[in-house]
Design a protein around this motif. Structure first.
Motif, PDB file in Angstrom:
ATOM      1  N   ALA A 104       0.839  -1.199   0.000  1.00 26.22           N
ATOM      2  CA  ALA A 104       0.000   0.000   0.000  1.00 26.22           C
ATOM      3  C   ALA A 104       0.869   1.241   0.000  1.00 26.22           C
ATOM      4  O   ALA A 104       2.043   1.210   0.399  1.00 26.22           O
ATOM      5  N   SER A 105       0.277   2.340  -0.452  1.00 26.71           N
ATOM      6  CA  SER A 105       0.974   3.629  -0.445  1.00 26.71           C
ATOM      7  C   SER A 105      -0.041   4.716  -0.130  1.00 26.71           C
ATOM      8  O   SER A 105      -0.949   4.968  -0.912  1.00 26.71           O
ATOM      9  N   ASP A 106       0.105   5.332   1.041  1.00 31.83           N
ATOM     10  CA  ASP A 106      -0.773   6.420   1.459  1.00 31.83           C
ATOM     11  C   ASP A 106      -0.054   7.749   1.241  1.00 31.83           C
ATOM     12  O   ASP A 106       1.131   7.887   1.558  1.00 31.83           O
ATOM     13  N   TYR A 107      -0.810   8.745   0.718  1.00 29.60           N
ATOM     14  CA  TYR A 107      -0.213  10.040   0.415  1.00 29.60           C
ATOM     15  C   TYR A 107      -1.030  11.172   1.032  1.00 29.60           C
ATOM     16  O   TYR A 107      -2.258  11.155   0.993  1.00 29.60           O
ATOM     17  N   HIS A 108      -0.323  12.157   1.561  1.00 27.17           N
ATOM     18  CA  HIS A 108      -0.933  13.395   2.041  1.00 27.17           C
ATOM     19  C   HIS A 108      -0.154  14.540   1.413  1.00 27.17           C
ATOM     20  O   HIS A 108       1.042  14.717   1.705  1.00 27.17           O
TER      21      HIS A 108
END
Length: 252
Positions: A104-108
């Motif tokens: 997974a890759s979460d971005y803000h």
């Protein structure tokens, strides 16, 4: 019969032990990496496409610099990430590929207020707020929320998840999902609004002083309630459709 029961019990035990060992292995090899990348102040377009993970976009605060914060999770497979900044556009692409194990890759992202946003995730939620430009947010499984936005065109789409547009101003807006509710509220006058769900409720709160509206509101199984001033020949176009669910179009 006793022998069959004994063999079944042994097989069940082996399966449980094997499953527990598998999950333990995944837990032991799973790792998370966090990092921050500076975004050039010249960026006015963001195009982000990922396989799995949540995406949040906010405007940069006063005295702060635009940045991309990321959290990459890998186990038996790893996110393959590409980040490019060129000609005023930030491109972010992350793929997990085939295989097993968590990836997974979460971005803000915090971006300049006038940045045009186009983001897509296959599995995860999308949230964009505060920008003054067109926004397109898509996911296959998850919700999409657009809030405090002013842009010519707003698009929020999901295959499985709720859609919310709140405190937004636009000329044309699209809020669509196959499975989930659609809610639009606190909006300004517009030219066209399309809100569609196959299974879910549609609830539109239109500006009271912006009518009349050319409303097409349909449901096959559910209640239909339209209380706004209508004029099919000369009004802002409103399409509100669901197959299973209630459709409400009202003025606030």
């Amino acid at each position: 019969m006793r022998r069959i029961v004994r063999i079944s019990a042994i097989l069940t035990g082996v399966t449980l032990v094997g499953g527990a060992a598998w999950y333990l292995l995944l837990f032991l090899v799973t790792a998370t990496e966090s990092a921050t990348t500076a975004i050039s102040p010249s960026v006015r377009n963001v195009e982000l496409s990922i396989d799995s993970g949540d995406v949040e976009v906010d405007v940069v605060g006063q005295g702060e610099k635009p940045e991309l914060h990321k959290k990459l999770t890998k186990s038996l497979r790893s996110p393959d990430e590409t980040i490019k900044q060129e000609a005023g556009t930030l491109h972010v692409t992350t793929r997990c590929g085939e295989g097993v194990g968590k990836c997974a890759s979460d971005y803000h992202l915090t971006v300049p207020v006038g940045t045009r946003i186009k983001v897509e995730t296959r599995l995860g939620d999308v949230s964009v707020q505060g920008v003054r430009a067109s926004v397109e947010g898509r996911t296959r499984m998850g919700g999409v929320r657009l809030e405090h936005i002013t842009g010519d065109q707003l698009v929020a789409a999901s295959k499985t998840g709720a859609i919310t547009l709140k405190d937004v101003t636009f000329h044309t807006g699209e809020a669509t999902t196959k499975l989930g509710d659609v809610r639009v509220e606190n909006i300004e006058a517009f030219e066209k609004l399309t809100a569609v769900s196959k299974t879910g409720d549609i609830e539109l709160h239109l500006p009271e002083d912006a009518g009349p509206f050319a409303v097409n509101a349909e449901t096959k199984i559910g209640d239909r309630k339209v209380t706004v001033d209508q004029d099919s020949s000369d009004g802002a176009i409103v399409n509100a459709r669901t197959k299973i669910g209630d459709v409400t179009v009202r003025a606030d």
